[in-house]
Design a protein around this motif. Structure first.
Motif, PDB file in Angstrom:
ATOM      1  N   LEU A 140      23.654  20.490 -22.048  1.00 27.46           N
ATOM      2  CA  LEU A 140      25.075  20.838 -22.007  1.00 27.46           C
ATOM      3  C   LEU A 140      25.248  22.118 -21.196  1.00 27.46           C
ATOM      4  CD1 LEU A 140      26.492  20.038 -25.548  1.00 27.46           C
ATOM      5  CD2 LEU A 140      26.506  18.612 -23.501  1.00 27.46           C
ATOM      6  N   ASP A 141      26.042  22.024 -20.152  1.00 25.21           N
ATOM      7  CA  ASP A 141      26.361  23.205 -19.349  1.00 25.21           C
ATOM      8  C   ASP A 141      27.501  23.939 -20.040  1.00 25.21           C
ATOM      9  OD1 ASP A 141      27.099  25.129 -17.570  1.00 25.21           O
ATOM     10  OD2 ASP A 141      27.151  23.816 -15.808  1.00 25.21           O
ATOM     11  N   GLU A 142      27.115  24.992 -20.767  1.00 25.10           N
ATOM     12  CA  GLU A 142      28.091  25.769 -21.547  1.00 25.10           C
ATOM     13  C   GLU A 142      28.383  27.114 -20.886  1.00 25.10           C
ATOM     14  OE1 GLU A 142      29.288  25.408 -25.088  1.00 25.10           O
ATOM     15  OE2 GLU A 142      27.855  24.000 -25.997  1.00 25.10           O
ATOM     16  N   VAL A 143      28.205  27.167 -19.582  1.00 26.24           N
ATOM     17  CA  VAL A 143      28.469  28.415 -18.866  1.00 26.24           C
ATOM     18  C   VAL A 143      29.919  28.863 -19.103  1.00 26.24           C
ATOM     19  CG1 VAL A 143      28.696  29.442 -16.554  1.00 26.24           C
ATOM     20  CG2 VAL A 143      26.652  28.133 -17.144  1.00 26.24           C
ATOM     21  N   GLN A 144      30.832  27.892 -19.183  1.00 21.22           N
ATOM     22  CA  GLN A 144      32.238  28.240 -19.414  1.00 21.22           C
ATOM     23  C   GLN A 144      32.660  28.084 -20.876  1.00 21.22           C
ATOM     24  OE1 GLN A 144      36.548  27.460 -17.249  1.00 21.22           O
ATOM     25  NE2 GLN A 144      34.655  27.293 -16.150  1.00 21.22           N
ATOM     26  N   THR A 145      32.156  27.037 -21.557  1.00 19.83           N
ATOM     27  CA  THR A 145      32.598  26.756 -22.935  1.00 19.83           C
ATOM     28  C   THR A 145      31.870  27.604 -23.972  1.00 19.83           C
ATOM     29  OG1 THR A 145      31.013  24.927 -22.945  1.00 19.83           O
ATOM     30  CG2 THR A 145      33.317  24.381 -22.494  1.00 19.83           C
ATOM     31  N   SER A 183      32.786  17.419 -12.394  1.00 20.41           N
ATOM     32  CA  SER A 183      32.037  18.477 -13.071  1.00 20.41           C
ATOM     33  C   SER A 183      31.951  19.707 -12.174  1.00 20.41           C
ATOM     34  CB  SER A 183      30.629  17.982 -13.402  1.00 20.41           C
ATOM     35  OG  SER A 183      29.954  17.600 -12.212  1.00 20.41           O
ATOM     36  N   PHE A 184      31.448  20.789 -12.740  1.00 19.93           N
ATOM     37  CA  PHE A 184      31.108  21.957 -11.919  1.00 19.93           C
ATOM     38  C   PHE A 184      29.861  22.607 -12.489  1.00 19.93           C
ATOM     39  CE2 PHE A 184      31.126  26.348 -10.487  1.00 19.93           C
ATOM     40  CZ  PHE A 184      31.307  26.166  -9.124  1.00 19.93           C
ATOM     41  N   HIS A 185      28.837  22.722 -11.647  1.00 17.15           N
ATOM     42  CA  HIS A 185      27.580  23.316 -12.111  1.00 17.15           C
ATOM     43  C   HIS A 185      27.116  24.457 -11.228  1.00 17.15           C
ATOM     44  CE1 HIS A 185      27.366  20.236 -15.146  1.00 17.15           C
ATOM     45  NE2 HIS A 185      27.457  19.282 -14.241  1.00 17.15           N
ATOM     46  N   SER A 220      22.956  34.545 -13.444  1.00 19.64           N
ATOM     47  CA  SER A 220      24.246  33.901 -13.176  1.00 19.64           C
ATOM     48  C   SER A 220      24.249  32.514 -13.805  1.00 19.64           C
ATOM     49  CB  SER A 220      24.459  33.768 -11.669  1.00 19.64           C
ATOM     50  OG  SER A 220      23.517  32.855 -11.146  1.00 19.64           O
ATOM     51  N   GLY A 221      25.426  31.900 -13.780  1.00 18.41           N
ATOM     52  CA  GLY A 221      25.559  30.560 -14.334  1.00 18.41           C
ATOM     53  C   GLY A 221      24.735  29.546 -13.565  1.00 18.41           C
ATOM     54  N   VAL A 222      24.837  29.589 -12.251  1.00 17.58           N
ATOM     55  CA  VAL A 222      24.162  28.554 -11.472  1.00 17.58           C
ATOM     56  C   VAL A 222      22.643  28.647 -11.622  1.00 17.58           C
ATOM     57  CG1 VAL A 222      23.968  29.777  -9.245  1.00 17.58           C
ATOM     58  CG2 VAL A 222      24.229  27.297  -9.279  1.00 17.58           C
ATOM     59  N   GLU A 223      22.131  29.859 -11.753  1.00 19.00           N
ATOM     60  CA  GLU A 223      20.686  29.992 -11.981  1.00 19.00           C
ATOM     61  C   GLU A 223      20.287  29.384 -13.319  1.00 19.00           C
ATOM     62  OE1 GLU A 223      18.724  33.938 -11.388  1.00 19.00           O
ATOM     63  OE2 GLU A 223      20.683  34.430 -10.561  1.00 19.00           O
ATOM     64  N   GLY A 272      26.408  31.656 -19.257  1.00 15.09           N
ATOM     65  CA  GLY A 272      26.640  32.607 -18.170  1.00 15.09           C
ATOM     66  C   GLY A 272      27.937  33.310 -18.477  1.00 15.09           C
ATOM     67  N   LYS A 273      28.814  33.315 -17.512  1.00 15.90           N
ATOM     68  CA  LYS A 273      30.175  33.866 -17.628  1.00 15.90           C
ATOM     69  C   LYS A 273      30.344  34.902 -18.756  1.00 15.90           C
ATOM     70  CE  LYS A 273      32.644  30.790 -14.743  1.00 15.90           C
ATOM     71  NZ  LYS A 273      32.158  29.450 -14.430  1.00 15.90           N
ATOM     72  N   GLY A 274      30.828  34.514 -19.926  1.00 17.17           N
ATOM     73  CA  GLY A 274      31.206  35.476 -20.963  1.00 17.17           C
ATOM     74  C   GLY A 274      30.073  36.182 -21.670  1.00 17.17           C
TER      75      GLY A 274
HETATM   76  C1  LIG Z   1      31.162  28.945 -13.437  1.00 15.44           C
HETATM   77  C2  LIG Z   1      30.268  27.839 -13.818  1.00 15.44           C
HETATM   78  C3  LIG Z   1      28.969  27.707 -13.278  1.00 15.44           C
HETATM   79  C4  LIG Z   1      28.443  28.646 -12.217  1.00 15.44           C
HETATM   80  O1  LIG Z   1      28.330  29.960 -12.647  1.00 15.44           O
HETATM   81  P1  LIG Z   1      28.111  31.134 -11.556  1.00 15.44           P
HETATM   82  O2  LIG Z   1      27.885  32.356 -12.392  1.00 15.44           O
HETATM   83  O3  LIG Z   1      29.326  31.188 -10.711  1.00 15.44           O
HETATM   84  O4  LIG Z   1      26.902  30.774 -10.768  1.00 15.44           O
HETATM   85  C5  LIG Z   1      28.175  26.679 -13.734  1.00 15.44           C
HETATM   86  N1  LIG Z   1      28.610  25.810 -14.664  1.00 15.44           N
HETATM   87  C6  LIG Z   1      29.842  25.907 -15.213  1.00 15.44           C
HETATM   88  C7  LIG Z   1      30.254  24.940 -16.277  1.00 15.44           C
HETATM   89  C8  LIG Z   1      30.719  26.911 -14.808  1.00 15.44           C
HETATM   90  O5  LIG Z   1      31.961  26.975 -15.313  1.00 15.44           O
END
Ligand SMILES: *Cc1c(COP(=O)(O)O)cnc(C)c1O
Length: 385
Positions: free
Chosen positions: A207-212, A122-124, A90-93, A236-238
């Motif tokens: 850089l937290d690129e989970v979304q970007t 921010s969101f992490h 997952s993203g948070v991991e 993560g995500k995509g």
């Molecule tokens: C969604 C998101 C996360 C968390 O991802 P999860 O899969 O929900 O744990 C972390 N960082 C960013 C930038 C996100 O958009």
């Protein structure tokens, strides 16, 4: 548990940019499972890869090598400025692992420095530690006291990072564009300024690129648009085309984990990696990021027309297919609900802003269809004022 504010909709099937409910009603999905279904719902290459891998090998532990994990790692490394990969679920991991890696780096190379500077809005992610990294009181206050080691400073301000840096700082962690924070785009020089500062101090830039990442903003990775190279990125995500997978990637010099210092039971399993490989390979071979740039520009110009039509729309911002429309009051729930009734799924990213995060391979016709639903909804909201 009542953790999610759900919409009155049960989704039973999806195909491309569309989903259907139990009654067979069709919806155009501009939420993509929160920026996850990068190729739309049940894309044939993802379904094919998952089906094939499910028949071949679903899981073995990280005690052994597997082909899908090696293939995905190689594809990621060959197409980014990073050298090493760790897979999780997952993203948070991914973000949590990246911070652990930065702390190892701090212990080994920065006299035990362990603090990480992150930004407000921010969101992490949702683990207790990443809630401390996430600079939003609504995510933090229910869980105090929080783990130590983070300081949240103003976004888009290099000086705020400079002032917060001490001899105990091991890294700065940012989203290239803040996603959950409301689609906030920094100035052109921000990431460059932060990169220069990190180099000067010898600290890491995460850089937290989970979304970007993975094409969302019109390049395979977000950092490509800001003229810098990070030391660590999270994904993560995509990445899995709908299948849960996360990863963090690091430059050789930052890849300091020794065997046993980090791990995961399911991370990097063949099933998820096969989905990730099929998704990423398609995104690269089909130049999906290039298409995102074009479709994103088209969507932006169409939304711009709506913005000039309705004066309560105060802002339109975004890159690629990560876009938000902001209102002068808290109208998001109303707009999202009215669009849902008319067959368009949107996301209320803020009480006063809706987010457009459609699949990366939508067409201009899909955009036209979404606008045709949204425009009368906005007109109604306007009349009710
Ligand atoms: C969604 C998101 C996360 C968390 O991802 P999860 O899969 O929900 O744990 C972390 N960082 C960013 C930038 C996100 O958009």
């Amino acid at each position: 548990m009542r953790t999610f504010k759900r919409m009155p909709l049960t989704v039973v099937r999806g195909e491309g940019a569309r989903v259907w409910d139990e009654q067979g009603k069709e919806y155009l999905d501009f939420t993509s499972g929160w920026a996850v279904n990068s190729l739309g719902h049940c894309h044939p290459v993802v379904v094919g890869a998952v089906s094939e891998q499910a028949r071949t090998l679903i899981q073995t532990s990280n005690q052994f090598y597997t082909i899908p994990q090696l293939k995905l790692a190689q594809l990621l490394v060959e197409n980014s400025c990073l050298d090493k990969v760790f897979f999780c679920n997952s993203g948070v991991e991914a973000v949590e692992g990246a911070v652990k890696l930065a702390r190892r780096y701090g212990k080994l190379h920065l006299s035990g420095a362990y603090r990480v500077i992150t930004t407000l809005n921010s969101f992490h992610g949702r683990t207790l530690t990443m809630v401390a990294a996430t600079g939003q009181p609504k995510h933090q206050e229910p869980y105090t006291p929080l783990p130590d080691g983070f300081v949240n400073v103003e976004y888009n301000k290099v000086n705020a990072i400079k002032e917060a840096t001490t001899s105990e700082t091991c890294a700065v962690m940012l989203e290239p564009i803040q996603g959950e924070g409301g689609v906030n785009i920094p100035g052109d020089d921000y990431l460059k300024g932060v990169r220069t500062w990190c180099d000067q101090k010898g600290i890491l830039l995460i850089l937290d690129e989970v979304q970007t990442g993975i094409g969302r903003i019109g390049t395979l990775f977000g950092y490509e648009q800001f003229g810098i190279e990070p030391d660590i990125i999270t994904l993560g995500k995509g990445l899995g085309g709908g299948v849960p997978i996360g990863a963090f990637l690091a430059k050789e010099k930052a890849s300091v984990f020794a065997p046993g210092e980090h791990g995961s039971t399911f991370g990097g399993n063949p099933l998820a990696c096969a989905a990730g490989y099929a998704t990423l390979k398609f995104i690269i071979d089909d130049d999906i990021p290039g298409k995102v740039k074009q479709t994103g520009a088209y969507m932006m110009s169409e939304l711009e027309k709506l913005k000039s039509k309705f004066d309560y729309i105060t802002d339109l911002r975004g890159r690629g297919l990560l876009v938000a429309l902001q209102f002068d009051r808290d109208l998001s729930d109303k707009v999202v609900k009215a669009c849902l009734e008319r067959g368009l799924l949107l996301n209320a990213v803020k009480p006063n802003a809706v987010r457009f995060i459609p699949p990366l391979n939508i067409t201009e016709n899909d955009v036209d269809e979404a606008i045709a639903v949204l425009e009368p909804v906005l007109a109604e909201v306007s009349e009710e004022r």
